[in-house]
Scaffold this active site. Sequence first.
Site, PDB file in Angstrom:
ATOM      1  N   LYS A  99       0.809  -1.218   0.000  1.00 64.50           N
ATOM      2  CA  LYS A  99       0.000   0.000   0.000  1.00 64.50           C
ATOM      3  C   LYS A  99       0.843   1.270   0.000  1.00 64.50           C
ATOM      4  O   LYS A  99       0.482   2.287  -0.588  1.00 64.50           O
ATOM      5  CB  LYS A  99      -0.938   0.020   1.213  1.00 64.50           C
ATOM      6  CG  LYS A  99      -2.053  -1.029   1.148  1.00 64.50           C
ATOM      7  CD  LYS A  99      -3.097  -0.676   0.131  1.00 64.50           C
ATOM      8  CE  LYS A  99      -4.279  -1.630   0.154  1.00 64.50           C
ATOM      9  NZ  LYS A  99      -5.180  -1.418  -1.007  1.00 64.50           N
ATOM     10  N   GLU A 121      -9.722   6.303   2.695  1.00 57.77           N
ATOM     11  CA  GLU A 121     -10.649   5.298   3.201  1.00 57.77           C
ATOM     12  C   GLU A 121      -9.828   4.069   3.567  1.00 57.77           C
ATOM     13  O   GLU A 121      -8.737   3.862   3.029  1.00 57.77           O
ATOM     14  CB  GLU A 121     -11.685   4.931   2.129  1.00 57.77           C
ATOM     15  CG  GLU A 121     -11.241   3.869   1.099  1.00 57.77           C
ATOM     16  CD  GLU A 121     -10.108   4.310   0.183  1.00 57.77           C
ATOM     17  OE1 GLU A 121      -9.899   5.532   0.052  1.00 57.77           O
ATOM     18  OE2 GLU A 121      -9.424   3.445  -0.398  1.00 57.77           O
ATOM     19  N   SER A 388       1.919  -9.685  -1.018  1.00 63.03           N
ATOM     20  CA  SER A 388       1.594  -8.256  -0.950  1.00 63.03           C
ATOM     21  C   SER A 388       1.681  -7.663   0.450  1.00 63.03           C
ATOM     22  O   SER A 388       1.822  -6.455   0.602  1.00 63.03           O
ATOM     23  CB  SER A 388       0.195  -8.015  -1.524  1.00 63.03           C
ATOM     24  OG  SER A 388      -0.751  -8.819  -0.844  1.00 63.03           O
TER      25      SER A 388
END
Lengths: 406, 268
Positions: A99, A121, A388
């Site tokens: 991220k 968000e 990830s």
Amino acid sequence: MQATDNNSDVYQMPDGRGHFGVYGGMFVAETLMGPLAELREAYEKYLQDADFLAELDYELQQYVGRPSPLYFAERWSKQLGGARIYLKREDLNHTGAHKINNTVGQALLAKRMGKTRIIAETGAGQHGVASATVAARLGLECVVYMGAEDIQRQAMNVFRMKLLGATVVPVESGSRTLKDALNEAMRDWVTNIDDTFYIIGTVAGPHPYPAMVRDFQTIIGREARSQILQQEGRLPDALVACVGGGSNAIGLFYPFIEDKDVAIYGVEAAGDGLETGHHAAPLCAGKPGVLHGNRTYLMEDAHGQIIHTHSISAGLDYPGVGPEHAWLKDSGRANYVAIDDNEALQGFHDLTRIEGIIPALESSHALAYATKLAPTMTSEQIIIVNLSGRGDKDIHTVAEHEGITL
Amino acid sequence: MSRLAACFEKLHKSGKKALIPYVTAGDPEPGVTVSLMHAMVAAGANILELGVPFSDPMAEGPVIQRAMERALEHEVSLDDVLKMVQTFRQSDADTPVVLMGYLNPVEVKGYTDFAREAQAAGVDAVLLVDMPPEEADDLLSALSAHELDMIFLVAPTTDDARIKMITESGRGFIYYVSLKGVTGAGHLDISAVKQQLAKIRLQTALPVAVGFGIKDAESAASIADVADAVVVGSALVRKVEENADSVDNINSAVAGLLSEMRAAMDRC
């Protein structure tokens, strides 16, 4: 970063208005059309700006810790008895997931645009933590919208965001989860557009977000491509990544799209099983529609209402998916498959025990699919799985699922 | 002439401005809506804006969000809303009805089926918040084939080039969003509204309605002073909400506020 060759075989998506075939676009209220145009102009300008790109590279190296290793999971590959599996170690990034590649990029852009406040968000909290982290690093005010339901489930990440100086706003509307947090962030943005930059965490939302977030995440695939060429002397046979909104997946896939011999697998969350309806797999079991500013595959009922999703992994628990994945599905370039909660948990335990790496439950979906794929391939063949994120955030979920009280 | 055009023409001749109330169809339960529509007309409404419930109403403030949630608890669908309009039409042949909502329910039904069914039910126009003109070519042709107007929004952030494009695509009237924010927000700036309306009128002869942030007789009158129509939503929906447990009182509560607005608008 986009191909500009005139050759029609060259993949050039999206078009100037953000369309990936019939998908994507800008389906937002009129008030946001101007600000989105402003964002698109800034993003196009700075992606050509040497100073900006140098600053981004510096942050990715020195702050995020890139490049992340491409790790050969030798023991696991041998046990599965097929392809050689490499793991792209996004779990080793600062804040523990892919991220941050995107939040660093967007926050630097926000700063160049003179915005002093960022909003985001978050579902499980990973994108919220990554946004709060970068906001602290750059001295920006940060407000994170999070479904009230998710706040209950992810108390640790809520506290992390608060420690980082962010304000976490509980969202009580709708299903009180990620999609509602996105709605509420959009409402904040439309009210505070003059000073606020909205950092969307995935390749969804109105144009330019799906393209912009992809471009910030392609560092994953660009590194993986040069690493595998260096380590194995050739391209992989298959790529595997989990798909919620789909940012880690598109980040890995995009630099390989024109390598037609590389098979691409996106893995959605089958939850309790596709046949139960309790899942989060719009590409495998949904229909096209319009939500959150773009046309894409959605989890929706016969009347066009968005329905509740389920996955053991909060990061995959989203009723839509990035429009570029919808396009890659329809065009046949990528395959989309689904892994249920139990299979993902098995993948979680396998990697932990066999390689000493605790993966995120999201990534565990990709790992579980690799355990099916690898034995169908030879030991000369190569799979790259995008790891990830790391699984520390999930240990409570796993323990609870297995009836263990910590 | 369409019902909308006839309505604006009649008002223009009498020197009056249009009052356009918004309520969410099926809020707090499906049975109240048609009778509420008639009550609003009796209280001085000229055009009705009927909200189609959607699970993810991104542009709505909390009041209309909750209204949509109440309607969705009764599973009120686009089909149900069309039936309500059809029932309303049986005893009101003149008052224009505008459906207001989000694209996805229309997308799922299919543009052509939607346009045909909406026309048959007696709908006059459609306003889809998340459908800008750039994306609307196919929908516009389906709607115009069935004599339905597509209403587009203009916002404080809309520049002159976009105003031109929007006014060229829009039919029926132009809806000016008076503030940066969601429905029901409270920071209306009349002089800023006036400036943007002047820009819109340079580009189009269509009537211009103003909505967002109009909550009482005073704000309705000051908007009527500068616009062709006044849209009021959250303030009325709040009246519905306050009476959600005593639905017999809804009509009079909503009509009460509307009558005050009507009277204030007609005084100026």
